[in-house]
Structure formats: structure tokens, C-alpha cells
Design a protein around this motif. Structure first.
Motif, mmCIF file in Angstrom:
data_model
loop_
_atom_site.group_PDB
_atom_site.id
_atom_site.type_symbol
_atom_site.label_atom_id
_atom_site.label_comp_id
_atom_site.label_asym_id
_atom_site.label_seq_id
_atom_site.Cartn_x
_atom_site.Cartn_y
_atom_site.Cartn_z
ATOM 1 N N SER A 256 47.572 -65.586 46.189
ATOM 2 C CA SER A 256 47.894 -65.927 44.809
ATOM 3 C C SER A 256 46.975 -65.208 43.834
ATOM 4 N N ASN B 130 48.283 -62.275 41.147
ATOM 5 C CA ASN B 130 48.036 -62.365 39.707
ATOM 6 C C ASN B 130 47.269 -61.150 39.195
ATOM 7 N N LEU C 142 52.651 -69.406 43.324
ATOM 8 C CA LEU C 142 53.622 -68.780 44.223
ATOM 9 C C LEU C 142 54.456 -69.856 44.889
ATOM 10 N N CYS D 175 56.975 -65.136 42.908
ATOM 11 C CA CYS D 175 56.183 -65.380 41.705
ATOM 12 C C CYS D 175 57.060 -65.043 40.497
ATOM 13 N N SER E 96 60.371 -61.468 38.201
ATOM 14 C CA SER E 96 59.874 -62.101 39.426
ATOM 15 C C SER E 96 59.545 -61.019 40.436
#
Length: 355
Positions: free
Chosen positions: A5, A9, A25, A40, A50
Motif C-alpha cells: 500500500s 501510493n 487497496l 486502488c 484505478s
């Protein structure tokens, strides 16, 4: 999950796709491998979007190969996800999102002609992909035999608990050798190796996208079309309809200069490849259950055996005597053992495929 995650990001910011509070996520799926997929969603300056975060442990998954095959397929016009970022050391990848709709979810008797035709078009692009700069590994004798041995070791011994006699071992070895030789005699092309309804995505414009191609090899021309039309996890098509599709695909390949053989030879090659693949898959389903503790695949084992018997029946008139002996052995030894191991299974022997 937290590490992935954080990485996703960071990559979205690096790609200038999203700048803002940390995004979460959502699990998309796992599969029969060690890969895990997460979606995501974000609202960036360019609008909503996404992507897919992939956690593929580098000690268990060959991520450099995935990236290499992805790029070659994309160059050939195969609709694969774009690799937006990758960290090979951690086993993380960020991919473009092909959506949620599997071909398996929308393929039925009414939509079949439309989607099968599209799948054939994409498959021809796969076969035309140029791997000359970095050749694919060959689907060679060792790999073909290793796959079929899964039937002997995991399906017969581990799952069915059969103690095979010396004569039975010899019979299996003779059948395996015949199927190996038939596979190696075929025209060799880039092969996806799992080209079926769970690895084809229906995109927003109703075209098809392709995933899960990291096991691609240079192999028999009938392999992927067999995977598509005789998928153990999908209801079986009418044999006459399958024969029509196979003949039509053979005509496309002749027109494209990929093969020179007639429909009868292509049909026999298709069935020989099917027997090899379904022997392997029966073994894989058992291995998933006993080695990897993934029991759900065993329910598809009866379909694998139905297909093996159908394919051997289609081949025996043009093959060695061991094929007829193998057919009898399957009916007398394997079918009763499978019904005992899976009492809920209703295994109806399938009549011989149309000539």
C-alpha cells in the motif's frame, strides 16, 4: 499488504496520477499461484482512475519474465495491462486496470460466437509476437513429460491412493511418450499457456484483455485454442460446436501462413494436446489440494477426466495400441477410483468426439 500500500501510493505520486491522503487497496483476487492482486481507486487531477497493485513474492514468482512478456505482447497488439511501475526486489508491480469482468462471467451460448471470434483474433496476435530478441523457453520434451508425471504422482498416487503395477506404469509412460511426440511435431508458436475464460477480461468497449501470461513458452500451435475451448472450470461446449470452431481457427492459421496441415490433422493435434494438458491439470488440481491446501479445484477433476477420455477416443484410431488400452484402463481403474474419492461426482462417460 501495508508495504504494498505504501509503495503503490508513492508510485501514484511519482507518476503524477494522484497526490493526496493515503489510499487503501481492495483485494481483487488471488489465484492458483502465490500472486495477490489489489485495486486502488483514486480521483486525480486528470479525473478518476484505478490501477492494480500486485504482490508477487520474488522467491516464488518470476516477475522479470512477466514484464518482458507483457512488453512483447503489447508490441504485437495483444491487449495486456501496462506495467506502470515495478520493484523487483520486493516483488511489487503497479499495472493498469483491465476491470472486473472475466470472460467466464459473460460467455454463454448466446454470446459465444462474438467472444470466441474475438479470442481467436487476440490469439493470432499472441502467435505473431516477436520474441527473437529474447526467446521464450521451449515447451520441450522435459517440460511436457514433467507436466504429465503430475497425473501419475499427484492424481493417481496421492489423490486416488492407487498403487500402480509395473504394467500400469509402462502403459502411462507409453501414452505420455506418444502425446509428447505429437506436441513436438506441431508448429511451434508463442503460447500463453493458460488462455482460458478466467484469464481473458471483457473491457469497457466489449473487447478482450489478456492477463496471467508469465508462463508463456514457445510451444504447440493448438495449445491455447485447446485451453480456451476445453476449460475444466467452464461448462463443456457441444462437441459439434467445438469442432466447428477448431476447423474455423485452423482455416485462419492456414490463411495466415502459420500452418499448412488440413482440418483432420489439426483436429488430431488439438485432441493430443488436450489429453496432455488435461492429464497435467488433473495432477495440478490434486497438488493444489495436498501441497498448497487449496481444495476448491478438485471439484473440476471429473471434467478433466471426461475430456481425457473424449480426446483419447478421438485419437485411438490413428495412434498406437496403447491408446485403446489406456481408454479401457481409465474406465475400469480410474473412473471407479474417482467416484470413490469424490462421491458427489456424477461422471458420465462422454461419447467419442465427432470425426
Amino acid at each position: 499488504m501495508n508495504a504494498l500500500s505504501t509503495w503503490v501510493n508513492h508510485q501514484l505520486a511519482e507518476l503524477d496520477l494522484y497526490h493526496g491522503p493515503a489510499l487503501t487497496l481492495d483485494t481483487v483476487s488471488g489465484d492458483a499461484s502465490f500472486r495477490r492482486y489489489f485495486r486502488c481507486r483514486f480521483a486525480g487531477r486528470r479525473g478518476p482512475g484505478s490501477c492494480i497493485g500486485v504482490d508477487a513474492p520474488p522467491d516464488k514468482e518470476n516477475n522479470p519474465v512477466f514484464i518482458r512478456v507483457d512488453r512483447v505482447f503489447a508490441a504485437a497488439g495483444v491487449p495486456v495491462p501496462a506495467v506502470l511501475a515495478a520493484d523487483l526486489e520486493q516483488g511489487f508491480m503497479l499495472l493498469s486496470d483491465l476491470g472486473d469482468t472475466l470472460l467466464k462471467q459473460v460467455l454463454n451460448g448466446h454470446t459465444a460466437e462474438h467472444y470466441i471470434d474475438q479470442a481467436f483474433q487476440v490469439l493470432q496476435r499472441i502467435m505473431a509476437a516477436d520474441f527473437s530478441a529474447d526467446p521464450l523457453p521451449p515447451y520441450d520434451s522435459a517440460l511436457l513429460q514433467r507436466e504429465m508425471e503430475l497425473f501419475r504422482d499427484w492424481f493417481c498416487r496421492r489423490f486416488l491412493q492407487l498403487e500402480l503395477t509395473e504394467a500400469e506404469h509402462t502403459l502411462l509412460s507409453e501414452v505420455f511418450l506418444f502425446l509428447e511426440q505429437r506436441a513436438l511435431q506441431q508448429t511451434q508458436v508463442p503460447v500463453h499457456r493458460d488462455y482460458h475464460t478466467r484469464n481473458l477480461m471483457v473491457l469497457a468497449d466489449d473487447s478482450l484483455g489478456v492477463i496471467d501470461f508469465q508462463d508463456a513458452v514457445l510451444g504447440p500451435v493448438t495449445y491455447d485454442v485447446l485451453s480456451l475451448l476445453r476449460d475444466e472450470t467452464f461448462p463443456a461446449w457441444d462437441p459439434l460446436r467445438v469442432r466447428g470452431w477448431v476447423d474455423g481457427f485452423a482455416a485462419r492459421l492456414r490463411q495466415g501462413g502459420i500452418i499448412a496441415i488440413d482440418n483432420e490433422q489439426f483436429w488430431r493435434d488439438f485432441n493430443a494436446m488436450g489429453a496432455q494438458r488435461h492429464l497435467k491439470v488433473a495432477g495440478i488440481f490434486a497438488r493444489l489440494r495436498y501441497r498448497d491446501n487449496k481444495a476448491g479445484y478438485l471439484e473440476h477433476t471429473p471434467q478433466s477426466l471426461r475430456y481425457i477420455m473424449m480426446e483419447i477416443a478421438a485419437l485411438k484410431a490413428h495412434g498406437p495400441a496403447c491408446l485403446g488400452q489406456f481408454e479401457v484402463w481409465l474406465k475400469q481403474r480410474i473412473v471407479p477410483a474417482l467416484l470413490a474419492a469424490l462421491p458427489a461426482a456424477r461422471l458420465t462417460l462422454v461419447p467419442e468426439s465427432p470425426a
